[in-house]
Design a protein around this motif. Sequence first.
Motif, PDB file in Angstrom:
ATOM      1  N   THR A  59     -11.446  96.804   3.362  1.00 11.50           N
ATOM      2  CA  THR A  59     -11.018  97.679   4.441  1.00 11.50           C
ATOM      3  C   THR A  59     -12.209  98.271   5.188  1.00 11.50           C
ATOM      4  O   THR A  59     -13.208  98.652   4.576  1.00 11.50           O
ATOM      5  CB  THR A  59     -10.146  98.824   3.895  1.00 11.50           C
ATOM      6  OG1 THR A  59      -8.993  98.277   3.251  1.00 11.50           O
ATOM      7  CG2 THR A  59      -9.689  99.748   5.011  1.00 11.50           C
ATOM      8  N   ALA A  81      -7.428  96.251   7.408  1.00 10.21           N
ATOM      9  CA  ALA A  81      -7.401  95.637   6.091  1.00 10.21           C
ATOM     10  C   ALA A  81      -7.494  94.126   6.230  1.00 10.21           C
ATOM     11  O   ALA A  81      -6.691  93.514   6.943  1.00 10.21           O
ATOM     12  CB  ALA A  81      -6.128  96.029   5.353  1.00 10.21           C
ATOM     13  N   ASP A 123     -12.638 102.929   1.008  1.00 11.25           N
ATOM     14  CA  ASP A 123     -12.591 102.815  -0.445  1.00 11.25           C
ATOM     15  C   ASP A 123     -11.628 101.728  -0.890  1.00 11.25           C
ATOM     16  O   ASP A 123     -11.830 101.097  -1.931  1.00 11.25           O
ATOM     17  CB  ASP A 123     -12.170 104.147  -1.062  1.00 11.25           C
ATOM     18  CG  ASP A 123     -13.220 105.222  -0.889  1.00 11.25           C
ATOM     19  OD1 ASP A 123     -12.849 106.415  -0.893  1.00 11.25           O
ATOM     20  OD2 ASP A 123     -14.415 104.884  -0.771  1.00 11.25           O
ATOM     21  N   ALA A 124     -10.588 101.529  -0.125  1.00  7.66           N
ATOM     22  CA  ALA A 124      -9.633 100.474  -0.442  1.00  7.66           C
ATOM     23  C   ALA A 124     -10.278  99.107  -0.283  1.00  7.66           C
ATOM     24  O   ALA A 124     -11.177  98.916   0.543  1.00  7.66           O
ATOM     25  CB  ALA A 124      -8.405 100.589   0.445  1.00  7.66           C
ATOM     26  N   LYS A 125      -9.832  98.168  -1.051  1.00  7.64           N
ATOM     27  CA  LYS A 125     -10.396  96.826  -1.041  1.00  7.64           C
ATOM     28  C   LYS A 125     -10.286  96.185   0.335  1.00  7.64           C
ATOM     29  O   LYS A 125      -9.237  96.237   0.981  1.00  7.64           O
ATOM     30  CB  LYS A 125      -9.664  95.969  -2.077  1.00  7.64           C
ATOM     31  CG  LYS A 125     -10.200  94.558  -2.214  1.00  7.64           C
ATOM     32  CD  LYS A 125      -9.483  93.806  -3.314  1.00  7.64           C
ATOM     33  CE  LYS A 125      -8.017  93.591  -2.959  1.00  7.64           C
ATOM     34  NZ  LYS A 125      -7.315  92.772  -3.978  1.00  7.64           N
TER      35      LYS A 125
END
Length: 114
Positions: free
Chosen positions: A76, A23, A72-74
């Motif tokens: 990442t 991340a 899908d997470a910001k």
Amino acid sequence: QVQLTESGGKLVQPGGSLQLSCAASISTFINAMNWYRQAPGKQRELVARINSVDNTIYGDSVKGRFTISRGDAKNTILLQMNDVQPEDTAIYYCNAELGARVFWGQGTQVTVSS
């Protein structure tokens, strides 16, 4: 600047699978992101790279087994590791390229053992 946080490292048996995540605190100016790994007594090696248009490259030792992708997470990226082998045991590091600047995460330990 960008701060990177790796996660997902664990103990896994040979032939198994796991997924690492990295991340980034920001993504706007990141040109490419990479996974590297380093085992004790061995040189650091490139595992996988993904650039801003999602072109990917892989180290020879992981081709066909590992896949780098955007999560899908910001902000990442993921490293899907399939059919892992004891030789894959290492600390895995995420890095991000911002022009001439490179930022590194702290690493996450992957151990492949029966």
